[in-house]
Design a protein around this motif. Structure first.
Motif, PDB file in Angstrom:
ATOM      1  N   LYS A 108      10.059   4.032  -1.575  1.00  0.00           N
ATOM      2  CA  LYS A 108       9.125   3.812  -2.779  1.00  0.00           C
ATOM      3  C   LYS A 108       8.739   2.351  -2.588  1.00  0.00           C
ATOM      4  O   LYS A 108       9.155   1.638  -1.804  1.00  0.00           O
ATOM      5  CB  LYS A 108       9.606   4.058  -3.929  1.00  0.00           C
ATOM      6  N   ALA A 109       7.830   1.848  -3.580  1.00  0.00           N
ATOM      7  CA  ALA A 109       7.627   0.304  -3.830  1.00  0.00           C
ATOM      8  C   ALA A 109       9.021  -0.366  -4.067  1.00  0.00           C
ATOM      9  O   ALA A 109       9.717  -0.057  -4.599  1.00  0.00           O
ATOM     10  CB  ALA A 109       6.637   0.240  -4.900  1.00  0.00           C
ATOM     11  N   PHE A 133       1.790  -5.568  -6.621  1.00  0.00           N
ATOM     12  CA  PHE A 133       0.922  -6.607  -6.139  1.00  0.00           C
ATOM     13  C   PHE A 133       1.370  -8.018  -6.509  1.00  0.00           C
ATOM     14  O   PHE A 133       0.595  -8.810  -5.942  1.00  0.00           O
ATOM     15  CB  PHE A 133      -0.501  -6.135  -6.684  1.00  0.00           C
ATOM     16  N   ARG A 180       8.115  -1.394 -10.997  1.00  0.00           N
ATOM     17  CA  ARG A 180       6.780  -0.988 -10.877  1.00  0.00           C
ATOM     18  C   ARG A 180       6.592  -0.123  -9.781  1.00  0.00           C
ATOM     19  O   ARG A 180       7.373  -0.143  -8.890  1.00  0.00           O
ATOM     20  CB  ARG A 180       5.872  -2.291 -11.011  1.00  0.00           C
ATOM     21  N   ALA A 181       5.412   0.459 -10.027  1.00  0.00           N
ATOM     22  CA  ALA A 181       5.178   1.583  -8.593  1.00  0.00           C
ATOM     23  C   ALA A 181       4.242   0.781  -7.740  1.00  0.00           C
ATOM     24  O   ALA A 181       4.116   1.190  -6.464  1.00  0.00           O
ATOM     25  CB  ALA A 181       4.316   2.739  -9.419  1.00  0.00           C
ATOM     26  N   ARG A 182       3.535  -0.399  -8.159  1.00  0.00           N
ATOM     27  CA  ARG A 182       2.668  -0.983  -7.293  1.00  0.00           C
ATOM     28  C   ARG A 182       2.987  -2.385  -7.723  1.00  0.00           C
ATOM     29  O   ARG A 182       2.900  -2.955  -8.786  1.00  0.00           O
ATOM     30  CB  ARG A 182       1.081  -0.658  -7.702  1.00  0.00           C
ATOM     31  N   LEU A 224       4.310  -2.079  -0.677  1.00  0.00           N
ATOM     32  CA  LEU A 224       3.676  -2.488  -2.018  1.00  0.00           C
ATOM     33  C   LEU A 224       3.336  -1.215  -2.775  1.00  0.00           C
ATOM     34  O   LEU A 224       3.391  -1.388  -4.120  1.00  0.00           O
ATOM     35  CB  LEU A 224       2.642  -3.225  -1.812  1.00  0.00           C
ATOM     36  N   GLN A 225       2.797  -0.196  -2.388  1.00  0.00           N
ATOM     37  CA  GLN A 225       2.397   1.057  -2.911  1.00  0.00           C
ATOM     38  C   GLN A 225       2.624   2.380  -2.223  1.00  0.00           C
ATOM     39  O   GLN A 225       2.426   2.117  -0.952  1.00  0.00           O
ATOM     40  CB  GLN A 225       1.018   0.800  -3.581  1.00  0.00           C
ATOM     41  N   ARG A 226       2.527   3.380  -2.985  1.00  0.00           N
ATOM     42  CA  ARG A 226       2.326   4.721  -2.217  1.00  0.00           C
ATOM     43  C   ARG A 226       1.320   5.463  -3.072  1.00  0.00           C
ATOM     44  O   ARG A 226       1.419   5.298  -4.280  1.00  0.00           O
ATOM     45  CB  ARG A 226       3.603   5.418  -2.351  1.00  0.00           C
ATOM     46  N   VAL A 227       0.248   5.815  -2.421  1.00  0.00           N
ATOM     47  CA  VAL A 227      -0.991   6.472  -3.141  1.00  0.00           C
ATOM     48  C   VAL A 227      -1.285   7.879  -2.335  1.00  0.00           C
ATOM     49  O   VAL A 227      -1.106   8.042  -1.311  1.00  0.00           O
ATOM     50  CB  VAL A 227      -1.942   5.629  -3.015  1.00  0.00           C
ATOM     51  N   PHE A 249       0.380   4.560   2.371  1.00  0.00           N
ATOM     52  CA  PHE A 249       1.195   3.342   1.830  1.00  0.00           C
ATOM     53  C   PHE A 249       0.876   2.178   2.506  1.00  0.00           C
ATOM     54  O   PHE A 249       0.388   2.103   3.391  1.00  0.00           O
ATOM     55  CB  PHE A 249       2.798   3.807   1.962  1.00  0.00           C
ATOM     56  N   THR A 250       1.002   1.064   1.708  1.00  0.00           N
ATOM     57  CA  THR A 250       0.753  -0.169   2.014  1.00  0.00           C
ATOM     58  C   THR A 250       2.170  -1.088   2.231  1.00  0.00           C
ATOM     59  O   THR A 250       3.093  -0.876   1.414  1.00  0.00           O
ATOM     60  CB  THR A 250      -0.021  -1.060   0.831  1.00  0.00           C
TER      61      THR A 250
END
Length: 134
Positions: free
Chosen positions: A41-42, A118, A114-116, A68-71, A79-80
């Protein structure tokens, strides 16, 4: 005296929309293969190994960084990952259904709320560290 008249577009039944969704879902599941990956996960630090094609040759390359995130979900999941290379932040977006992905390994599980994440882009030095989950 004029009454209110409503001009309506021809109504399509919901059954046609549902059947189109079912067809798209079937095609995605059948033709796009997703990589079996560990749970991450993030905030986690992972290493992604993927193949790079240069002309007729292929070679494996690794990219290690913080997620950083999963979308998304299913065939459209991405994912980033962010890493610092030579003092410059480098981010890369990977698709889970990319056939060039060979492996994903989790190095550390991070503690973030957080989920993201940034906000990590603006932090440098010790402030950019993520606590490790134990």
């Amino acid at each position: 005296m004029l009454k209110n008249y409503y001009i309506c577009a021809p109504k399509f039944g919901t059954d046609t929309i549902e059947s189109m969704d079912a067809i798209l879902k079937h095609v995605r599941e059948t033709y796009s293969k997703t990589l079996e990956s560990p749970k991450f996960k993030a905030g986690d630090t992972i290493t992604v190994e993927y193949l790079i094609r240069e002309g007729e040759k292929t070679r494996p390359q690794r990219f290690q960084g913080v997620v950083l995130q999963r979308v998304g979900s299913g065939a459209t999941e991405t994912f980033t990952i962010r890493k610092i290379s030579g003092g410059i932040g480098v981010e890369r977006i990977f698709s889970m259904s990319n056939p060039n992905l060979t492996s994903i390994t989790v190095n550390k599980h991070g503690l973030v709320r957080r989920a993201r994440i940034f906000y990590l882009r603006n932090l440098t030095g010790k402030k950019a560290r993520i606590k490790e989950a134990r």
